[in-house]
Design an enzyme around this catalytic site. Structure first.
Site, PDB file in Angstrom:
ATOM      1  N   CYS A 138       3.591 -28.838 -85.205  1.00 14.87           N
ATOM      2  CA  CYS A 138       3.180 -27.935 -84.291  1.00 14.87           C
ATOM      3  C   CYS A 138       2.791 -28.632 -82.837  1.00 14.87           C
ATOM      4  O   CYS A 138       3.334 -28.654 -82.053  1.00 14.87           O
ATOM      5  CB  CYS A 138       2.540 -26.363 -84.868  1.00 14.87           C
ATOM      6  SG  CYS A 138       2.039 -25.733 -82.872  1.00 14.87           S
ATOM      7  N   CYS A 188       5.899 -27.880 -81.105  1.00 13.33           N
ATOM      8  CA  CYS A 188       5.963 -26.459 -80.713  1.00 13.33           C
ATOM      9  C   CYS A 188       5.229 -26.688 -79.478  1.00 13.33           C
ATOM     10  O   CYS A 188       6.014 -26.688 -78.461  1.00 13.33           O
ATOM     11  CB  CYS A 188       5.432 -25.560 -81.194  1.00 13.33           C
ATOM     12  SG  CYS A 188       5.781 -24.991 -82.945  1.00 13.33           S
ATOM     13  N   LYS A 201       7.606 -29.753 -76.981  1.00 14.56           N
ATOM     14  CA  LYS A 201       8.816 -29.289 -76.796  1.00 14.56           C
ATOM     15  C   LYS A 201       8.153 -28.493 -75.878  1.00 14.56           C
ATOM     16  O   LYS A 201       9.438 -27.748 -74.748  1.00 14.56           O
ATOM     17  CB  LYS A 201       8.996 -28.206 -78.248  1.00 14.56           C
ATOM     18  CG  LYS A 201      10.166 -27.107 -78.011  1.00 14.56           C
ATOM     19  CD  LYS A 201      10.380 -25.936 -77.468  1.00 14.56           C
ATOM     20  CE  LYS A 201       9.711 -25.351 -78.100  1.00 14.56           C
ATOM     21  NZ  LYS A 201       9.716 -24.860 -79.156  1.00 14.56           N
ATOM     22  N   TYR A 211      17.808 -23.691 -83.820  1.00 16.45           N
ATOM     23  CA  TYR A 211      16.819 -23.588 -82.937  1.00 16.45           C
ATOM     24  C   TYR A 211      16.188 -24.934 -82.188  1.00 16.45           C
ATOM     25  O   TYR A 211      16.472 -25.077 -80.976  1.00 16.45           O
ATOM     26  CB  TYR A 211      15.174 -23.676 -83.490  1.00 16.45           C
ATOM     27  CG  TYR A 211      14.268 -22.174 -84.770  1.00 16.45           C
ATOM     28  CD1 TYR A 211      13.835 -21.086 -83.139  1.00 16.45           C
ATOM     29  CD2 TYR A 211      15.395 -21.929 -85.226  1.00 16.45           C
ATOM     30  CE1 TYR A 211      13.114 -20.062 -84.397  1.00 16.45           C
ATOM     31  CE2 TYR A 211      14.524 -20.464 -85.698  1.00 16.45           C
ATOM     32  CZ  TYR A 211      14.030 -19.656 -84.388  1.00 16.45           C
ATOM     33  OH  TYR A 211      13.643 -18.654 -86.105  1.00 16.45           O
ATOM     34  N   GLU A 218      17.031 -25.541 -78.090  1.00 16.95           N
ATOM     35  CA  GLU A 218      16.410 -25.739 -77.348  1.00 16.95           C
ATOM     36  C   GLU A 218      16.522 -26.931 -76.550  1.00 16.95           C
ATOM     37  O   GLU A 218      16.411 -27.434 -75.168  1.00 16.95           O
ATOM     38  CB  GLU A 218      14.684 -25.657 -77.724  1.00 16.95           C
ATOM     39  CG  GLU A 218      14.845 -24.581 -78.607  1.00 16.95           C
ATOM     40  CD  GLU A 218      12.945 -23.968 -79.350  1.00 16.95           C
ATOM     41  OE1 GLU A 218      12.871 -25.121 -79.717  1.00 16.95           O
ATOM     42  OE2 GLU A 218      12.831 -23.242 -79.545  1.00 16.95           O
ATOM     43  N   HIS A 234       7.542  -0.777 -62.702  1.00 21.39           N
ATOM     44  CA  HIS A 234       8.398  -1.222 -62.143  1.00 21.39           C
ATOM     45  C   HIS A 234       7.514  -2.267 -60.872  1.00 21.39           C
ATOM     46  O   HIS A 234       6.836  -1.584 -60.215  1.00 21.39           O
ATOM     47  CB  HIS A 234       8.819  -0.278 -61.301  1.00 21.39           C
ATOM     48  CG  HIS A 234      10.504  -0.725 -60.311  1.00 21.39           C
ATOM     49  ND1 HIS A 234      11.537  -0.366 -60.593  1.00 21.39           N
ATOM     50  CD2 HIS A 234      10.263   0.167 -59.512  1.00 21.39           C
ATOM     51  CE1 HIS A 234      12.108  -0.803 -59.803  1.00 21.39           C
ATOM     52  NE2 HIS A 234      11.655  -0.536 -58.665  1.00 21.39           N
ATOM     53  N   GLU A 279      11.204  -3.385 -67.512  1.00 25.03           N
ATOM     54  CA  GLU A 279      10.560  -1.654 -68.104  1.00 25.03           C
ATOM     55  C   GLU A 279      12.031  -1.908 -68.477  1.00 25.03           C
ATOM     56  O   GLU A 279      12.109  -0.649 -68.379  1.00 25.03           O
ATOM     57  CB  GLU A 279      10.468  -1.781 -66.415  1.00 25.03           C
ATOM     58  CG  GLU A 279      11.986  -2.231 -65.280  1.00 25.03           C
ATOM     59  CD  GLU A 279      11.627  -1.477 -64.254  1.00 25.03           C
ATOM     60  OE1 GLU A 279      11.673  -0.357 -63.795  1.00 25.03           O
ATOM     61  OE2 GLU A 279      11.844  -2.125 -62.750  1.00 25.03           O
TER      62      GLU A 279
HETATM   63  P1  NDP Z   1      18.047 -24.698 -88.038  1.00 21.21           P
HETATM   64  O1  NDP Z   1      18.154 -24.020 -89.593  1.00 21.21           O
HETATM   65  O2  NDP Z   1      17.765 -24.029 -86.932  1.00 21.21           O
HETATM   66  O3  NDP Z   1      19.285 -25.511 -87.779  1.00 21.21           O
HETATM   67  C1  NDP Z   1      20.167 -25.851 -88.548  1.00 21.21           C
HETATM   68  C2  NDP Z   1      21.325 -26.392 -87.420  1.00 21.21           C
HETATM   69  O4  NDP Z   1      22.097 -27.659 -88.699  1.00 21.21           O
HETATM   70  C3  NDP Z   1      22.454 -25.381 -88.212  1.00 21.21           C
HETATM   71  O5  NDP Z   1      23.005 -25.104 -87.141  1.00 21.21           O
HETATM   72  C4  NDP Z   1      22.807 -25.392 -89.759  1.00 21.21           C
HETATM   73  O6  NDP Z   1      24.080 -25.217 -89.329  1.00 21.21           O
HETATM   74  C5  NDP Z   1      23.488 -27.310 -88.606  1.00 21.21           C
HETATM   75  N1  NDP Z   1      23.346 -28.016 -89.907  1.00 21.21           N
HETATM   76  C6  NDP Z   1      22.149 -27.728 -91.272  1.00 21.21           C
HETATM   77  N2  NDP Z   1      22.736 -29.408 -92.490  1.00 21.21           N
HETATM   78  C7  NDP Z   1      23.775 -29.586 -91.695  1.00 21.21           C
HETATM   79  C8  NDP Z   1      24.683 -31.189 -91.496  1.00 21.21           C
HETATM   80  N3  NDP Z   1      24.381 -31.619 -92.876  1.00 21.21           N
HETATM   81  N4  NDP Z   1      25.494 -31.241 -90.916  1.00 21.21           N
HETATM   82  C9  NDP Z   1      25.507 -30.554 -89.760  1.00 21.21           C
HETATM   83  N5  NDP Z   1      24.801 -29.880 -89.104  1.00 21.21           N
HETATM   84  C10 NDP Z   1      24.165 -28.873 -90.191  1.00 21.21           C
HETATM   85  O7  NDP Z   1      16.866 -25.884 -87.687  1.00 21.21           O
HETATM   86  P2  NDP Z   1      16.549 -26.949 -86.522  1.00 21.21           P
HETATM   87  O8  NDP Z   1      16.679 -28.536 -87.401  1.00 21.21           O
HETATM   88  O9  NDP Z   1      16.441 -26.815 -85.015  1.00 21.21           O
HETATM   89  O10 NDP Z   1      14.699 -26.505 -86.792  1.00 21.21           O
HETATM   90  C11 NDP Z   1      14.114 -26.601 -88.115  1.00 21.21           C
HETATM   91  C12 NDP Z   1      13.157 -25.865 -88.164  1.00 21.21           C
HETATM   92  O11 NDP Z   1      12.502 -25.664 -87.196  1.00 21.21           O
HETATM   93  C13 NDP Z   1      13.719 -23.548 -87.801  1.00 21.21           C
HETATM   94  O12 NDP Z   1      14.388 -23.103 -89.250  1.00 21.21           O
HETATM   95  C14 NDP Z   1      12.700 -23.150 -87.556  1.00 21.21           C
HETATM   96  O13 NDP Z   1      12.180 -22.515 -88.657  1.00 21.21           O
HETATM   97  C15 NDP Z   1      11.884 -23.965 -86.750  1.00 21.21           C
HETATM   98  N6  NDP Z   1      11.683 -24.160 -85.204  1.00 21.21           N
HETATM   99  C16 NDP Z   1      11.385 -22.892 -84.734  1.00 21.21           C
HETATM  100  C17 NDP Z   1      11.209 -22.930 -82.799  1.00 21.21           C
HETATM  101  C18 NDP Z   1      10.342 -21.626 -82.698  1.00 21.21           C
HETATM  102  O14 NDP Z   1      10.035 -21.359 -83.277  1.00 21.21           O
HETATM  103  N7  NDP Z   1      11.222 -21.526 -81.277  1.00 21.21           N
HETATM  104  C19 NDP Z   1      11.552 -24.298 -82.546  1.00 21.21           C
HETATM  105  C20 NDP Z   1      11.976 -25.693 -82.998  1.00 21.21           C
HETATM  106  C21 NDP Z   1      12.089 -25.496 -84.938  1.00 21.21           C
HETATM  107  P3  NDP Z   1      24.378 -23.734 -90.164  1.00 21.21           P
HETATM  108  O15 NDP Z   1      24.067 -22.767 -89.485  1.00 21.21           O
HETATM  109  O16 NDP Z   1      25.339 -23.712 -90.290  1.00 21.21           O
HETATM  110  O17 NDP Z   1      23.846 -24.034 -91.677  1.00 21.21           O
END
Ligand code: NDP
Length: 448
Positions: free
Chosen positions: A43, A48, A51, A178, A182, A437, A442
């Site tokens: 984080c 976080c 970012k 995520y 982002e 407002h 709102e």
């Molecule tokens: P996410 O789980 O959000 O997304 C992973 C993405 O990668 C999905 O679209 C998934 O597709 C795809 N994917 C997974 N495996 C493969 C692969 N082998 N080849 C191609 N695509 C793949 O993970 P992130 O890495 O974005 O973030 C990790 C975690 O960190 C998040 O789950 C979240 O909990 C946390 N995070 C939170 C944030 C916040 O609160 N704002 C900001 C950043 C991270 P599919 O959907 O098809 O599985």
């Protein structure tokens, strides 16, 4: 005096580990925490916090352009990545210092080394030192997953993205979650040509469909490119250092930087879990009970390494509840219901509770209220971008069971509204609240 060197040995000084260390020490425990990298964890060091600072930096692109419509004589401005990068990394250093101070002031022994479990009460440090503890807490977080595509070693992950030498002219971002959304927003605002590559046709699985669709539509309008249902075949590095991403179907995409944002897996490799009989599930996450206790009585685990909900505030709560339970004589569990979450995309989106589809499956009859509007600021700025708020209501009880939104400041608005959803308030309670407002929030009390 106990027979152990410490009452608690924590492995990993991220959000969950630091909170657990501090609270356990405040309860009178003798605590040590081992960290092989930097205090603060994902984080603070590479997630976080940096970012969010990049998000603020990125927002100036639109703000400076909009400012002209508000009468400001803004000259053409250039963006210097290295200035922002260095200032952000400086802030990360400052926060790491604060985390270290907190541990120091609670008399937690900080050990800047890798630690490996050797048994139910034993830990070996990289230096060879053997340590014993009555309890061990594993809080080692998660680590980015990189697909096994040939040439994947030419890509980077969110671990490295904050340290780039220059802002990429062209970036390919793999993933649709995520981090992908982002950073697509961030680099697009910095002027990069952004292509998002997704293995399916779905972005941000788990979020409300209408809100996800709105983000996609806005992102396409802004000029972010998407390759859906894409199967990456290989990544080639050219002599000039640029990359070429090749797919099973369709044209290859050339880029300067390739960012993998394809999920994060629990960080358990080489931890020695087997030496204490600590079990992991089929995703490699440490199995724990409601009190974060593992299959070994004296070993607990909190945060991303348990893969319950991969969010900082959840890890912090788990660490705090663990310390209160084991050292504070106050056994308590974390309540996982109604956890608000947000994606700091551009614009950001946020949600709490059930999506419409989840509510229909679970409750049968639901009422849906939406507001689809152009924020006042966007109207004057000549920006077509519309916000969307959606409320999901249990038709039988009138309780608001889900709230989802995309638009400026959505995470800030949603955090406050999440209190009402968590408290089980009804649509009528929202309606009874007088609007503030003029504001975007709102809309929540004016839904028809
Ligand atoms: P996410 O789980 O959000 O997304 C992973 C993405 O990668 C999905 O679209 C998934 O597709 C795809 N994917 C997974 N495996 C493969 C692969 N082998 N080849 C191609 N695509 C793949 O993970 P992130 O890495 O974005 O973030 C990790 C975690 O960190 C998040 O789950 C979240 O909990 C946390 N995070 C939170 C944030 C916040 O609160 N704002 C900001 C950043 C991270 P599919 O959907 O098809 O599985």
């Amino acid at each position: 005096m106990s027979d152990y060197d410490f009452d608690l040995f924590v492995i990993g000084a991220g959000s969950g580990g630091v909170r657990a260390s501090r609270v356990a020490a405040a309860h009178g425990a003798r605590v040590a925490v081992a960290e092989e990298f930097r205090v603060g964890g994902t984080c603070v060091i590479r997630g976080c916090v940096p970012k969010k600072l990049l998000i603020y930096g990125a927002h100036f692109a639109e703000d400076l352009s909009d400012a002209r419509r508000f009468g400001w004589n803004v000259p053409d401005c250039g963006f210097e990545w290295t200035t922002l990068r260095d200032n952000v990394l400086g802030e990360v250093d400052r926060l790491e210092g604060l985390y270290k101070n907190t541990l120091d002031s609670h008399k937690v022994e900080m050990i800047p080394e890798r630690a490996t479990i050797t048994g139910p009460h034993g830990v070996r440090l990289a230096s060879g030192r053997e340590v014993s503890a009555k309890y061990i807490l594993v809080a080692t977080g998660a680590w980015p997953v990189i697909p096994d595509t040939p040439g994947a070693e030419h890509g980077i992950t969110s671990n490295e993205v904050f340290h780039l030498d220059r802002c990429p002219g062209r970036i390919v971002i793999v993933g649709g979650g995520y981090i992908a959304n982002e950073f697509a927003g961030i680099f697009h605002q910095f002027g990069s040509h952004v292509t998002m590559v997704n293995r399916t046709g779905t972005l941000l699985r788990g979020y409300e469909e209408a809100v996800r669709d709105r983000l996609l539509q806005i992102s396409i309008t802004k000029g972010i490119n998407f390759r859906f249902n894409a199967v990456m075949e290989k990544i080639e590095k050219n002599e000039d250092g640029t990359l070429c991403v090749r797919f099973a179907d369709g044209d290859p995409v050339a880029c300067d930087t390739l960012l993998f944002a394809t999920g994060r897996r629990p960080h358990v490799e080489g931890l020695g879990l087997e030496s204490a009989g600590v079990e992991v599930n089929d995703k490699g996450a440490i199995k724990v009970d409601d009190y974060s206790r593992t299959s070994c009585e004296s070993i607990y685990a909190v945060g991303d390494v348990t893969d319950r909900v991969q969010l900082t505030p959840v890890a912090i709560r788990e660490g705090h509840a663990f310390a209160d339970t084991v050292f504070g004589g106050n056994p308590r569990m974390v309540d996982y219901s109604c956890i608000p979450s947000a994606v700091f995309s551009h614009p950001p989106l946020a949600g709490v509770g059930m999506t419409e589809a989840q509510a229909r499956n679970k409750l049968g009859t639901v009422k849906i209220y939406t507001s689809d509007f152009r924020p006042m600021k966007n109207v004057l700025a000549g920006r077509e971008e519309r916000a969307l708020y959606k409320m999901v209501v249990d038709a039988t009880t009138d309780r608001v069971v889900g709230l989802h939104m995309i638009g400026p400041d959505a995470p800030e608005i949603l955090q406050a509204a999440a209190v009402a959803v968590k408290a089980g308030l009804t649509k009528q309670d929202f309606d009874d609240t007088v609007a503030l407002h003029p504001s975007m929030a709102e809309e929540l009390v004016l839904l028809k």
